[in-house]
Design a protein around this motif. Structure first.
Motif, PDB file in Angstrom:
ATOM      1  N   THR A  27      36.870  38.196  59.520  1.00  0.00           N
ATOM      2  CA  THR A  27      37.561  39.404  58.828  1.00  0.00           C
ATOM      3  C   THR A  27      39.073  39.231  58.634  1.00  0.00           C
ATOM      4  OG1 THR A  27      37.652  40.935  60.839  1.00  0.00           O
ATOM      5  CG2 THR A  27      35.753  41.081  59.423  1.00  0.00           C
ATOM      6  N   ALA A  48      39.983  34.411  55.663  1.00  0.00           N
ATOM      7  CA  ALA A  48      38.688  34.796  54.680  1.00  0.00           C
ATOM      8  C   ALA A  48      38.935  35.747  53.795  1.00  0.00           C
ATOM      9  CB  ALA A  48      37.957  35.254  56.037  1.00  0.00           C
ATOM     10  N   LEU A  49      39.875  36.839  53.922  1.00  0.00           N
ATOM     11  CA  LEU A  49      40.058  37.609  52.587  1.00  0.00           C
ATOM     12  C   LEU A  49      40.469  37.023  51.554  1.00  0.00           C
ATOM     13  CD1 LEU A  49      41.393  40.863  54.739  1.00  0.00           C
ATOM     14  CD2 LEU A  49      39.364  40.506  53.749  1.00  0.00           C
ATOM     15  N   ALA A  64      40.493  33.635  50.832  1.00  0.00           N
ATOM     16  CA  ALA A  64      39.287  32.670  50.268  1.00  0.00           C
ATOM     17  C   ALA A  64      38.290  33.602  49.537  1.00  0.00           C
ATOM     18  CB  ALA A  64      38.601  32.024  51.501  1.00  0.00           C
ATOM     19  N   GLU A  65      38.031  34.647  49.777  1.00  0.00           N
ATOM     20  CA  GLU A  65      36.999  35.203  49.219  1.00  0.00           C
ATOM     21  C   GLU A  65      37.492  36.112  47.786  1.00  0.00           C
ATOM     22  OE1 GLU A  65      35.678  38.204  52.162  1.00  0.00           O
ATOM     23  OE2 GLU A  65      34.800  36.597  53.221  1.00  0.00           O
ATOM     24  N   ALA A  66      38.740  36.026  47.847  1.00  0.00           N
ATOM     25  CA  ALA A  66      39.522  36.832  46.279  1.00  0.00           C
ATOM     26  C   ALA A  66      39.486  36.000  45.382  1.00  0.00           C
ATOM     27  CB  ALA A  66      40.638  37.279  47.012  1.00  0.00           C
ATOM     28  N   LYS A  67      38.293  35.189  44.952  1.00  0.00           N
ATOM     29  CA  LYS A  67      38.251  34.226  43.823  1.00  0.00           C
ATOM     30  C   LYS A  67      38.714  34.799  42.569  1.00  0.00           C
ATOM     31  CE  LYS A  67      36.307  31.134  46.414  1.00  0.00           C
ATOM     32  NZ  LYS A  67      37.090  29.925  46.941  1.00  0.00           N
ATOM     33  N   ASP A  68      38.682  36.202  42.178  1.00  0.00           N
ATOM     34  CA  ASP A  68      39.140  36.819  40.989  1.00  0.00           C
ATOM     35  C   ASP A  68      40.656  36.704  40.839  1.00  0.00           C
ATOM     36  OD1 ASP A  68      39.141  38.442  43.223  1.00  0.00           O
ATOM     37  OD2 ASP A  68      39.236  40.298  41.918  1.00  0.00           O
ATOM     38  N   ARG A 125      48.000  34.746  45.242  1.00  0.00           N
ATOM     39  CA  ARG A 125      47.444  35.029  46.720  1.00  0.00           C
ATOM     40  C   ARG A 125      48.634  34.426  47.467  1.00  0.00           C
ATOM     41  NH1 ARG A 125      41.323  32.797  46.506  1.00  0.00           N
ATOM     42  NH2 ARG A 125      42.423  32.021  44.477  1.00  0.00           N
ATOM     43  N   SER A 180      39.171  27.002  50.267  1.00  0.00           N
ATOM     44  CA  SER A 180      38.237  27.575  51.112  1.00  0.00           C
ATOM     45  C   SER A 180      38.962  28.167  52.138  1.00  0.00           C
ATOM     46  CB  SER A 180      37.939  25.994  51.902  1.00  0.00           C
ATOM     47  OG  SER A 180      38.776  25.247  52.290  1.00  0.00           O
ATOM     48  N   LYS A 181      38.450  28.723  53.065  1.00  0.00           N
ATOM     49  CA  LYS A 181      38.776  29.489  54.281  1.00  0.00           C
ATOM     50  C   LYS A 181      39.709  28.590  55.082  1.00  0.00           C
ATOM     51  CE  LYS A 181      37.245  32.262  58.188  1.00  0.00           C
ATOM     52  NZ  LYS A 181      37.576  31.250  59.230  1.00  0.00           N
TER      53      LYS A 181
END
Length: 830
Positions: A761, A765-766, A768-772, A778, A809-810
């Protein structure tokens, strides 16, 4: 006497004194252009006017100093560049260093000629060379042992002596020394029938093997004086003999250009009003040898560093200081920033004196990060950064300072600082309540902005149990009377009097009597069983406060340092009297100690270093600044927030950390902001904030920040390796902010940091997940969180290329965060 000169400006001083009843003369000659000028004379004593140097007695010596005022205004010492001559030979002798001594009875004229032909002269009269006045052991013999290190802590002055011969440290116990030299070992050290064959002298001259090597030359003045003392039957001197009252150094301060020298002269004044030149018997020590060094003869030589230094001068328990500043050559006109606080003018004046141009005021991003770390002990949040950037008012920085002072983190951060130096720590399960209660009380004091004088009174004069009056927990931590007097003196007065417990302080005027009299204030403190678990209660019992002299055993009543004696009734708590004296506006230590401690907190360097060692021989780098800070602090009613407000609103605090080479070399004048590594707790919290995690401490809520810990006993390898103090002393030096290999390795490859970076969390990780979100966006957010600034173009391009090359990637974001954490910009407050 008239003298011609072809220089624009020359000024010569000849400082003269002799032992111990000689009139002194100050000869000053001022020449301007090619005009002629009269010379004039002035005494340093009150013995009338004279234009003559009198050398009375065979021990009379004079250090002469001749200086030249140059066209730029600086004064240069020319003593060693002169040609000296006497009208009549064999009356007196002077060497190339300006050291004058008598040879035979008579009168002559001493002429000193400058390189341009200018000349200054003074009559010299020598008399009473056959005077058989007994040598005084304390005034004349002891200084020789001190000067040449015989009674130093590394030689015969250490507690057990050296090779069977023991002297008191630095000669503070002359009667004991006399007994050991004259009578100990059946008198084998002295041989009056042939003084020069005495073991004392053959050892000192290394004619007989001596572990300390050669200390004296056979043809030296000191050797001859010791021989004469032995031949006189080793007189001790009587109680009626004059004793030393003070020493003075001439000049007392001077601006000296790089790679130049200045001869010093030291005068000792005795209780009968007599004055003696003790230049060659005094000890000299520079507090900054990179800037200026000093020889045993008192010649100060500067190096290639701009700034200030102090030369300690010590003679027979008396100390004084010569202050030297090394300015840059004046070039052009300096543009000074706006003065925004009473802090600024003294610093600007100092920089002007040194010829230093100040750094520019820092940008908004640097200021916001700096002030948030310094006041709240954390990084600014994105919300704070956005609001600050959006504010276009002229008062935006002052608004930030006010908001931070009103924050919970301010109280947390400064409670951690004081919790540590007040030694608040657990020593067992039964002590946990008291430790937590004391920490909570300290924090409340800062949250409520309790005046500092009340804060100190509640601690030093506290009575009761910990549950009703938590600050008495301080007495639990400083459990004996020595710790109490030493900690109170060091914490609140800036006086390290520990040395005076066993002997006279070597660098201060404090004696064993001063120590005992301070101890007497705490002599009635008693401990009882408290009402909570194993926690004790503390009170001051009824009685007469007194403490024994450690050497004589005499009972001494309470007297504060350099204060007048006052009677304390048996029903009074003597500690209340002590605090009354501490917080009195006329106290020379209390306010200065606190403002110096806080100045170091914000600048990384105190006006006095170390921050809790305010003594005559450790002068402030900017006395006017320290005085003004203390004055304003007193007038504010000892308001700590007002002190912080005044410092942080100043232009000096807001200087950039960047600058020219001269600025980067400076560490005392505050010409720029000095970067300092984040303290252990702040750095750990900063890493947690950046990677979006939180360190868990056993027994505390999971959201507890490192700067909020109740004491330093919570287990954390990170905090230990990054210099968290043990809280075992009252010295802030326990907290280390120096970089070392263990710290680098821990940030580079420790399991703890790896786990923080890879938490599911966490920030990596945050992101890497924010692809939009665009990668650049970022990257910008992470830079703002880490440095409170946008990435520069090259930083942004490099970061985006790396992250996109790894597919966002993360693991790529973990690497990116790891790089930023290991950067100096992240680890330092700049």
């Amino acid at each position: 006497m008239r003298v011609n000169a072809d220089r624009s400006s020359v000024r010569a001083w000849m400082f003269c004194r002799s032992l111990p009843y000689v009139l002194g003369v100050w000869l000053s000659l001022l020449l301007v252009g090619t005009a002629k000028a009269e010379s004039w004379f002035e005494h340093f004593t009150e013995q009338g006017s004279s234009q003559t140097v009198h050398l009375i007695g065979r021990d009379a010596r004079q250090q002469l100093i001749v200086s030249e005022r140059q066209a730029t205004g600086e004064i240069a010492d020319r003593t060693r560049e002169l040609s000296w001559a006497f009208d009549k030979p064999n009356i007196a002798d002077i060497d190339s260093t300006g050291w004058l001594r008598p040879l035979s009875v008579g009168e002559t004229v001493l002429r000193a000629k400058l390189s341009d032909g200018s000349e200054v002269s003074v009559p010299v009269v020598v008399s009473s060379l056959d005077d058989q006045r007994p040598i005084n052991f304390t005034n004349q013999v002891i200084p020789i042992f001190t000067k040449y290190g015989c009674n130093g802590g590394g030689c015969h002055g250490k507690a057990v002596g050296q090779n069977g011969f023991r002297l008191s440290l630095l000669g503070f116990e002359p009667r004991d020394d006399y007994e050991r030299i004259v009578n100990e070992g059946r008198g084998r050290r002295l041989f009056p029938a042939a003084p020069d064959r005495s073991l004392l002298l053959t050892k000192a001259t290394n004619l007989v093997p001596h572990g300390g090597g050669q200390r004296l030359q056979v043809d030296s003045d000191e050797f001859r004086l010791l021989c004469r003392w032995i031949s006189q039957g080793m007189p001790l001197g009587s109680e009626q003999d004059a004793k030393i009252a003070k020493i003075q150094v001439y000049p007392s301060d001077r601006a000296i250009l790089r790679s130049q020298s200045q001869q010093l002269m030291v005068l000792a004044t005795f209780t009968d009003g007599s004055v003696m030149d003790v230049t060659r018997s005094a000890q000299f020590e520079s507090n900054d040898t990179d800037l200026a060094e000093v020889t045993m003869q008192g010649l100060v030589t500067t190096h290639q560093v701009t700034g200030d230094a102090a030369v300690m001068v010590r003679y027979q328990g008396q100390v004084t200081v010569f202050n030297v500043s090394v300015p840059l050559p004046r070039t052009g006109e300096t543009i000074w920033p706006e003065s925004k606080s009473y802090v600024d003018p003294p610093v600007f004046a100092k920089l002007q004196k040194l010829g230093l141009s100040p750094a520019a005021v820092c940008d908004d991003a640097s200021f916001l990060r700096r002030v948030t770390l310094d006041i709240a002990g954390r990084l600014p949040t994105l919300t704070e950064i956005d609001a600050f950037r959006a504010d276009t008012s002229a008062t935006k920085r002052a608004v930030v300072i006010e908001r931070l002072l009103d924050s919970e983190e301010y109280a947390d951060f400064f409670a951690t600082k004081w919790n540590s130096i007040l030694r608040n720590r657990r020593k067992g399960a039964g002590y946990q309540y008291g430790t937590f209660a004391f920490h909570h009380w300290i924090r409340q004091c800062f949250a409520e902005n309790r005046p500092f004088d009340q804060f100190v009174r509640d601690i030093v004069a506290g009575s009761g149990s910990i549950d009703t009056h938590p600050p008495v927990a301080w007495y639990r931590e400083v459990s004996d009377i020595n710790q109490r007097v030493e900690d109170a003196s060091q914490l609140f007065l800036g006086q390290r009097i520990q040395c005076a417990r066993c002997h006279h302080h070597p660098y201060e005027k404090w004696s064993q009597q001063d120590y005992a009299q301070m101890s007497a204030f705490f002599s009635l403190v008693t401990q009882k069983n408290g009402s909570t678990g194993d926690e004790p209660a503390f009170y001051s019992r009824v009685g007469t406060a007194a403490s024994p002299h450690p050497k004589t055993g005499a009972s001494l009543t309470p007297v504060a340092l350099s204060a007048e004696r006052s009677d304390i009734a048996p029903t009074e708590d003597p500690r209340e009297r002590l605090v009354d004296w501490m917080v009195d506006p006329s106290n020379p230590f209390f306010a200065k100690t606190l403002v110096n401690r806080y100045w170091k907190h914000f600048f990384g360097v105190g006006i006095v270093e170390p921050e809790d060692d305010l003594r005559v021989t450790n002068p402030p780098s900017n006395p006017q600044l320290l005085d003004e800070l203390a004055k304003q602090f007193i007038e504010s009613g000892y308001d700590l927030k007002q002190l912080v407000r005044s410092i942080c609103n100043s232009s000096v605090y807001q200087f950039s950390a960047d600058g020219s080479e001269e600025m980067l070399n400076d560490r005392k004048s505050f010409v720029r902001h000095y970067p300092k590594r984040l303290s252990a707790e702040v750095l750990l919290d900063a890493i947690d904030d950046l990677v979006e995690t939180r360190t868990v401490f056993a027994g505390l809520p999971s959201a507890t920040r490192a700067i909020s810990l109740p004491d330093t006993s919570f287990e954390s390898y990170f905090l230990t390796v990054f210099g968290r103090p043990d809280s075992s002393t009252a010295c802030e030096c326990e907290r280390t902010q120096e970089a070392n290999l263990a710290q680098s390795l821990h940030l580079l490859n420790s399991k703890q940091l790896t786990e923080k970076l890879s938490v599911p969390t966490g920030r990596a990780a945050l992101m890497a997940e924010a692809k939009d979100r665009p990668t650049a966006n970022r990257v910008q957010e992470i830079y703002l969180r880490a440095f409170s600034r946008e990435p520069r173009e090259e930083e942004l391009a490099t970061s985006v290329a790396y992250l996109d090359g790894k597919g966002g990637s993360k693991e790529a974001y973990e690497d990116f965060l790891w790089v930023l954490i290991n950067s100096k910009e992240f680890m330092f407050n700049h």
